[in-house]
Design an enzyme around this catalytic site. Structure first.
Site, short mmCIF file in Angstrom:
data_model
loop_
_atom_site.label_atom_id
_atom_site.label_comp_id
_atom_site.label_asym_id
_atom_site.label_seq_id
_atom_site.Cartn_x
_atom_site.Cartn_y
_atom_site.Cartn_z
N CYS A 1 0.84 -1.04 0.15
CA CYS A 1 0.38 0.05 -0.34
C CYS A 1 0.70 1.26 -0.09
O CYS A 1 1.62 0.84 0.61
CB CYS A 1 -0.91 0.34 1.11
SG CYS A 1 -1.94 1.29 1.15
N CYS B 1 0.57 3.12 3.88
CA CYS B 1 0.34 2.44 4.86
C CYS B 1 1.72 1.81 4.82
O CYS B 1 2.83 0.73 5.77
CB CYS B 1 -0.03 2.34 5.57
SG CYS B 1 -1.41 0.32 4.12
N CYS C 1 -5.45 0.28 5.90
CA CYS C 1 -5.23 1.92 6.34
C CYS C 1 -6.54 2.47 6.12
O CYS C 1 -7.35 3.96 5.95
CB CYS C 1 -4.48 2.82 5.91
SG CYS C 1 -4.41 2.39 4.27
N CYS D 1 -8.63 -5.59 -9.99
CA CYS D 1 -7.76 -4.24 -10.96
C CYS D 1 -7.87 -2.97 -9.69
O CYS D 1 -8.12 -2.47 -9.85
CB CYS D 1 -9.18 -3.50 -11.89
SG CYS D 1 -8.47 -2.57 -12.59
#
Length: 164
Positions: free
Chosen positions: A76, A79, A127, A148
């Protein structure tokens, strides 16, 4: 009698207060990493903020991660939680990085009605950042799923080669 029927009809119409229009308010999940909008804006680029915090979408075919086939882990961008392994990435032709599955317990599923019908929204499980959407048109020989994902919502961490 006519006045009584008329009053009953008016009373019935007044008492109907649109129950069909009321939506059940869903409980908001509390995520392990939580920041104010101002803190997210300082941490993320404007495009990352738009996608991750406002559930926006980057333009197709603009992410360098779309055609990245190096071995590693996609995390991510907000985070740093590991979300996808490179071995589960495939070229869907959609213009966005696509995966047939996430790392176990790393991605939350939600329902998104933003374009008028229900879609499965994918969020970072740590998060709550918006990643993209899931569809049932992925590789049949694996899971049949296509996650996706907006490339701007991801960071790529290559596997370091060990020297012998």
């Amino acid at each position: 009698m006519r006045k009584l029927l008329m009053m009953m009809a008016v009373g019935l119409l007044i008492s109907c207060n649109g129950f069909a229009q009321k939506k059940e308010k869903k409980e908001e999940k509390t995520y392990k990493v939580s920041k104010t909008n101002a803190e997210w804006k300082q941490l993320l680029t404007p495009m990352q903020y738009y996608v991750l915090r406002q559930a926006g979408t980057e333009r197709a075919f603009t992410s360098p991660l779309n055609k990245n086939y190096s071995k590693g882990v996609y995390t991510c961008a907000a985070c740093d939680t590991p979300l996808y392994e490179s071995e589960h990435k495939f070229d869907s032709g959609s213009g966005w990085p696509s995966f047939d599955r996430a790392i176990a317990n790393s991605v939350d599923l939600d329902v998104d009605y933003k374009i008028g019908y229900a879609r499965t929204e994918l969020k970072c499980g740590t998060c709550g950042g918006h990643l993209g959407h899931s569809f049932n048109d992925g590789p049949r020989e694996t899971t049949g799923q296509r996650h996706c994902i907006n490339g701007v919502a991801l960071k790529f961490k290559p596997i370091k080669k060990t020297e012998k």
